[in-house]
Enzyme design. Sequence first.
Site, PDB file in Angstrom:
ATOM      1  CB  CYS A 117      -0.688   0.450   1.439  1.00 11.77           C
ATOM      2  SG  CYS A 117      -1.253   1.566   1.528  1.00 11.77           S
ATOM      3  CB  CYS A 163      -2.725   5.579   6.237  1.00 14.01           C
ATOM      4  SG  CYS A 163      -4.521   3.610   6.686  1.00 14.01           S
ATOM      5  CB  CYS A 202      -7.982   1.161   1.198  1.00 14.86           C
ATOM      6  SG  CYS A 202      -8.623   0.112   2.102  1.00 14.86           S
ATOM      7  CD  GLN A 260     -17.259 -12.092  14.801  1.00  9.21           C
ATOM      8  OE1 GLN A 260     -15.854 -11.681  13.953  1.00  9.21           O
ATOM      9  NE2 GLN A 260     -17.237 -12.609  15.533  1.00  9.21           N
ATOM     10  CE1 TYR A 278     -20.357 -10.054  27.786  1.00  8.32           C
ATOM     11  CE2 TYR A 278     -20.240 -12.342  27.692  1.00  8.32           C
ATOM     12  CZ  TYR A 278     -20.030 -11.105  28.536  1.00  8.32           C
ATOM     13  OH  TYR A 278     -19.802 -10.924  29.747  1.00  8.32           O
ATOM     14  CD  GLU A 310     -25.487  -7.921  22.186  1.00  5.47           C
ATOM     15  OE1 GLU A 310     -24.484  -8.997  22.172  1.00  5.47           O
ATOM     16  OE2 GLU A 310     -25.469  -7.275  22.115  1.00  5.47           O
ATOM     17  CG  ASP A 365     -16.863 -13.601  20.853  1.00  6.34           C
ATOM     18  OD1 ASP A 365     -16.263 -13.130  20.667  1.00  6.34           O
ATOM     19  OD2 ASP A 365     -18.008 -13.691  19.428  1.00  6.34           O
ATOM     20  CB  CYS A 374     -11.451 -10.016  20.118  1.00  5.36           C
ATOM     21  SG  CYS A 374     -12.581  -9.061  21.134  1.00  5.36           S
TER      22      CYS A 374
HETATM   23  N1  SAH Z   1     -21.161 -13.252  18.926  1.00  5.67           N
HETATM   24  C1  SAH Z   1     -20.615 -12.361  18.323  1.00  5.67           C
HETATM   25  C2  SAH Z   1     -20.425 -11.112  18.837  1.00  5.67           C
HETATM   26  C3  SAH Z   1     -19.329 -11.275  18.832  1.00  5.67           C
HETATM   27  S1  SAH Z   1     -18.970  -9.082  19.718  1.00  5.67           S
HETATM   28  C4  SAH Z   1     -20.525 -12.388  16.830  1.00  5.67           C
HETATM   29  O1  SAH Z   1     -20.188 -14.078  16.561  1.00  5.67           O
HETATM   30  O2  SAH Z   1     -21.071 -11.838  15.930  1.00  5.67           O
HETATM   31  C5  SAH Z   1     -19.348  -9.022  21.942  1.00  5.67           C
HETATM   32  C6  SAH Z   1     -20.645  -8.694  21.628  1.00  5.67           C
HETATM   33  O3  SAH Z   1     -20.573  -8.450  23.079  1.00  5.67           O
HETATM   34  C7  SAH Z   1     -21.542  -7.338  20.656  1.00  5.67           C
HETATM   35  O4  SAH Z   1     -22.590  -7.723  20.379  1.00  5.67           O
HETATM   36  C8  SAH Z   1     -21.433  -6.843  22.489  1.00  5.67           C
HETATM   37  O5  SAH Z   1     -23.168  -5.888  22.009  1.00  5.67           O
HETATM   38  C9  SAH Z   1     -21.986  -7.502  23.055  1.00  5.67           C
HETATM   39  N2  SAH Z   1     -22.017  -6.974  24.727  1.00  5.67           N
HETATM   40  C10 SAH Z   1     -20.568  -5.773  25.318  1.00  5.67           C
HETATM   41  N3  SAH Z   1     -20.668  -5.987  26.826  1.00  5.67           N
HETATM   42  C11 SAH Z   1     -21.811  -6.203  27.162  1.00  5.67           C
HETATM   43  C12 SAH Z   1     -22.429  -6.708  28.301  1.00  5.67           C
HETATM   44  N4  SAH Z   1     -22.333  -5.976  29.202  1.00  5.67           N
HETATM   45  N5  SAH Z   1     -23.549  -7.689  27.932  1.00  5.67           N
HETATM   46  C13 SAH Z   1     -23.598  -8.106  27.797  1.00  5.67           C
HETATM   47  N6  SAH Z   1     -23.904  -8.359  25.875  1.00  5.67           N
HETATM   48  C14 SAH Z   1     -22.765  -7.420  25.993  1.00  5.67           C
END
Ligand code: SAH
Length: 469
Positions: A76, A82, A178, A301, A330, A351, A400, A427
């Site tokens: 790039c 950047c 990009c 994602q 989550y 969530e 997650d 992550c």
């Molecule tokens: N498993 C999903 C999203 C993971 S990202 C996937 O693969 O697409 C993490 C997620 O946690 C997000 O959607 C975010 O909104 C949620 N999150 C963040 N803090 C939170 C909390 N305190 N209680 C519940 N969910 C939460």
Amino acid sequence: MARKKKFHLFENIEVIDTAAKGKSVAKSPDGRVIFLSNAVPGDIVDVQTGRKRKSFFEGKAVKFHKLSEKRTQPVCDYFGVCGGCKWQNMKYEEQLFYKQKEVTNNLIRIGHLELPDITPIAGCKEIYFYRNKMEFSFSDSRWLTNEEIKSGQDFDNKSACGFHIPRMWDKILDIDKCHLQEDPSNDIRNSIREFAKKNDISFFNPRHQHGLLRTLMIRIASTGDIMVVVQFFEENKVKRELLLNHIAEKFPEITSLQYVINHKGNDTIYDQDIIVFKGTDHIFEEMEGLKFKINAKSFYQTNSAQAYELYKIARNFANLKGDELVYDLYTGTGTIAQFIAKKAKKVIGVESVPEAIEDANENAKLNQIDNVEFFVGDMAKIFTKEFILQNGNPDVIITDPPRDGMHKKVVEQILHILPKKIVYVSCNSATQARDLALMKDDYQIIKTQAVDMFPQTHHVENVVLLERR
Ligand code: SAH
């Protein structure tokens, strides 16, 4: 008292490792750590340091005596300016090596965990053009390159559309190409910029808060669907329609063309009305025959192909037989929950974002999945004894969480339930290590595998399978 020297020059030192935030590490002759922003492990460099921080230095390589064999030529033109792809100058196999190393180090050093044989990191097939979503900003104060400044030329039109220069909220690096999102992403952005310039459609000035064009979001799904959302700062019907008609005519392949008029100080569109100009208000992603309807505000994602790999790893780790009650904590828009639903008796997704749960319910219906149920709430508050009493004791928990990891109360609750298996998708392996440390008396780590979702950056995901001791 003599004043301490603030800056140092260390000569001929070897860069030995990578560090957090895309930096690399060298050591001063007396053994102190120096974090570098512009070098690759294996380089031999002279380092100019800034002021010493607590026990380390931050610095920059000012002269390169030898360039590392781990290097590769960045593809790039904007590399180094950047902030986006800090590791583009490292060969991909080296990026993977250092990602895996970071995860392992975190699990051992932060978590003091006993690790099984580590499954090698899952790298990406596509190491460029892998993002399904990009967000660009417009600005009337384009970042000028050193060459442009040196040229002494006057630049009367400094309209730009691209990315923020790191740590400069009002300066935008104009991007022509990009390498993170497939075409027509670059064509769309460039065409909007040129058309706006020609037709006197003004670009936003963040300092004085005026101008029309503010941000641009482009989503290109694995199904071929395309969503474009243009954010304006003010309403100017004539100019807005002129531009949106141009986009619609030039790119008939756009499935969903939308706009926002956002007069707020900040440019997030998540609390704004998004209006359809042409096509639908959503696009579709698809994974293993499952359809996911995505609107302008939905989370999905960002690397679709690698999300599939990540989910398969999580599903393999869970190794469901079909009679289990699974909790997907989550759950976002319920993607993992739906991905594993066929293999479980029932899946409960939790969530905090209500809109995500609306999407999750809609998608489950669309996919004719009737053994999933979704709940909205802050995990630390909703995931309680009563919740478990009402919804049943899970055999398996998939979790997650965001970068901060799980709230301590959530970990405590998991330890009350003591499911047979936990699959922890993370992550941020530093917070994952912290959370796993709290569980190590009750759970053994059976498998751990890092997954690269973001080639050319230092980011890395990690999936861990825990089984009850
Ligand atoms: N498993 C999903 C999203 C993971 S990202 C996937 O693969 O697409 C993490 C997620 O946690 C997000 O959607 C975010 O909104 C949620 N999150 C963040 N803090 C939170 C909390 N305190 N209680 C519940 N969910 C939460």
